[in-house]
Design a protein around this motif. Sequence first.
Motif, short mmCIF file in Angstrom:
data_model
loop_
_atom_site.label_atom_id
_atom_site.label_comp_id
_atom_site.label_asym_id
_atom_site.label_seq_id
_atom_site.Cartn_x
_atom_site.Cartn_y
_atom_site.Cartn_z
N SER A 62 74.17 74.88 48.13
CA SER A 62 75.35 75.00 48.99
C SER A 62 76.35 73.89 48.69
O SER A 62 75.96 72.73 48.52
N ASN B 240 73.75 79.25 50.45
CA ASN B 240 73.32 78.71 51.73
C ASN B 240 71.88 79.10 52.05
O ASN B 240 71.13 78.32 52.65
N HIS B 308 76.16 78.84 57.95
CA HIS B 308 75.80 77.66 57.17
C HIS B 308 74.27 77.51 57.08
O HIS B 308 73.54 78.14 57.84
#
Lengths: 199, 583
Positions: A62, B240, B308
């Motif tokens: 990420s 993610n 997230h």
Amino acid sequence: MKNNTSILMGGVGGQGIVLASRLLAHVIQAHNHELKISEIHGMAQRGGSVITYVRFGREVFSPLIEPGQADYILAAEKLEAWRWLPYLRRGGTMVCSTQEIKPVPVITGKQEYPKTIMEKMQALAEEGTIGRLYAVNALEIAEKCGQPKAATVALIGVLARSLPFPCESYLAALKAIVPTRHLAANEKTFLAGYNYFTE
Amino acid sequence: MKRVLLSGNEAIARGAYEAGVRFAAAYPGTPSTEVLENIAAYKEIDAHWAINEKVALEEGIGASFAGARGLVAMKHVGLNVAADPLMTFSYTGVNGGVVIVVADDPGMHSSQNEQDSRQYARFAKVPLLEPADSQEAKDFVKIALEISEEYDTPVILRSSTRISHAQSLVALAEREEVSLRPYEKSTKRVMMPAFARPRHVKVEERLGLLGRYAEKAPVNRIEWRDRKTGVICAGICYQNVREALPDASVLKLGMCYPLPVQLIRDFAAGVDRLYVVEELDPFLEEQIKAAGIDICGKEIFPTVGEIHPNLIAEKITGRPLTAPLIAADPETPVPARPPVLCPGCPHRSVFYTLKREKMVVSGDIGCYTLGALSPLEAIDTCICMGASISAGLGFEKGNPEMRGKVVSVIGDSTFFHSGMTGLADVVYNGGSTLTVILDNRTTAMTGHQDNPGTGRTLKGEYTAAIEIAPLCRALGVKRVREVDPYDLKTLREAIREEAKAGEPSVIVSRRACVLLDKSDKGYYEINGEKCTACKACMVLGCPAITAGESGMTIDPSLCAGCGVCVQVCKFNAIKKAGGEDEK
């Protein structure tokens, strides 16, 4: 074992946060790490908060940094340091300018600029919640070096002491990124930051 | 091979270059703007800013029919504008391949809604690819163009803020020259009923073929790890998910429409618990469930905002990866730092005046939308590009008592984009609204792109500049005048007169964006003896002016020298630094 390092850089539009992330990216790339950078553009250009995430290491998925995750925070303004402090991991490093830039709600008197940010961060540093706290009058350093707009570069200098890259890599990055006419002042500012806590 | 650090948008531009694209067009819009800005650097690609997204796509269609590979880019709401040609382009198919880049904005970092543009792929029955980093962003442009030509269809490449504006390392390749395909006249491009009916049949057949392609497409892949948990995901959600659940098995979709149903079935059969993680709509989830596959998605994940890693970990494993270092401190709250109109912004005086005149302001999309925020709070509405003028007409039609009290405010680039038609409608249908066109000589919000009024193209070449005032006259507006917004008195008189005119009127508030105006206008300072701290100047909301304990101060490093504050001070307390008192 942790695969990567997370650096959050925050400031106010116009303070050079995007340039700072480009500098750091140049250094990290020179050392062959995986790297991801995430920026928020757009309305943030108009004097709002600017935030950039830099993540590097053996493996990075990420591009985001979440509350409690940042190994380092570089804050170019004191209120922004306070805003993003929750994103620091326990024991992480905060590099923070003592400069104050009042946001519009403060200018118009609707809200107050918090007066005790530094005291609170000092207390958190003493109890070990913040691992290392470097509060720097970056604007003054940069003014002395002849380029007040390079204040964020002084902060990069301070941060560089904690990162696993040699000083020369940063100087090479400055040379590659900063326009020639501003280079000397930027190098001077970087080194002033780099040596700030060692002199 | 040495890799370079590119944002998703830079990578898409590079992909277009490498894939032999010859034509590209876009209208700027965050987070898509940098795609065309970066394509502009390639001399092999004829690239330009189109007046709006519909026009951009139609130009792309023409270029494709003529045999060239093309790329058209826009933000999510831009695809609404381009939806009309998209729906029928699906029927005609392509000659040269076409990729339509659409950048969504989950979390609305700089948008008026967070629509899920994947729905357009299903709506238009065209394939959709979704990259998960910059390398894929580049590679998928080429794959999209190959699919486009192989299956005779436009292809959507869906990005999002976290892909477009995140940078990661990319291996580059050389440009592959793709020759023009020959042009032959064909009824497949003439979509009238008799010719469109057989094309719809082709579209349905094509979807079936694309579904079979998806099953073996290398962009869809299973990563087997621990089989207890399996997650289907695409785009930024893939990154993610990997961050949150490094041990989970993952079916990574690079093609989100049409779906590889058999591949999904195989993956589902190989894991104990199956999840789908996708931002915004349950787009994948509904199709997977419709195929009879049991999967968990929006039961636990929101349909609003970004998703997230912490949220993914919390929902699937029961605990987030990290927690905030400190809880919010009620004793030391953090003041917000909202974006503001810059010091010296030529829009400020317009909103200041409209607020004082108590006008209902029908607003539009641009920097000037910030006129809605405190302390100006002058704007009543903001819907979509161009809506100010047409909604302004609607106000007075819906409630005739509001006639003369409504002002439509629109920027120069937005006026060209889709304000002209609304203004023509005001004339045609007997409206009386005043339209203020904030002509700051640029498309400022997205980072100063050129537009039909600036006289320069995307490639920096000089071109004809369309003048706004004569254009408005040509549309039938008889009352058109230009005003310098730094001249507060003239501006106020113009607004008062034109609002009451009883017929369509236009004020062109003409002054270049202060960020482009490099002239040194000096700065102003407060005369502390004359200042009564009445705070009249604070109503301007200029970041350079601060109310301190001992009266007002102007920050010389921020002051742009516009002199508007001088004109609102009744006590003659503001003067130019180093100069005589003004007024």
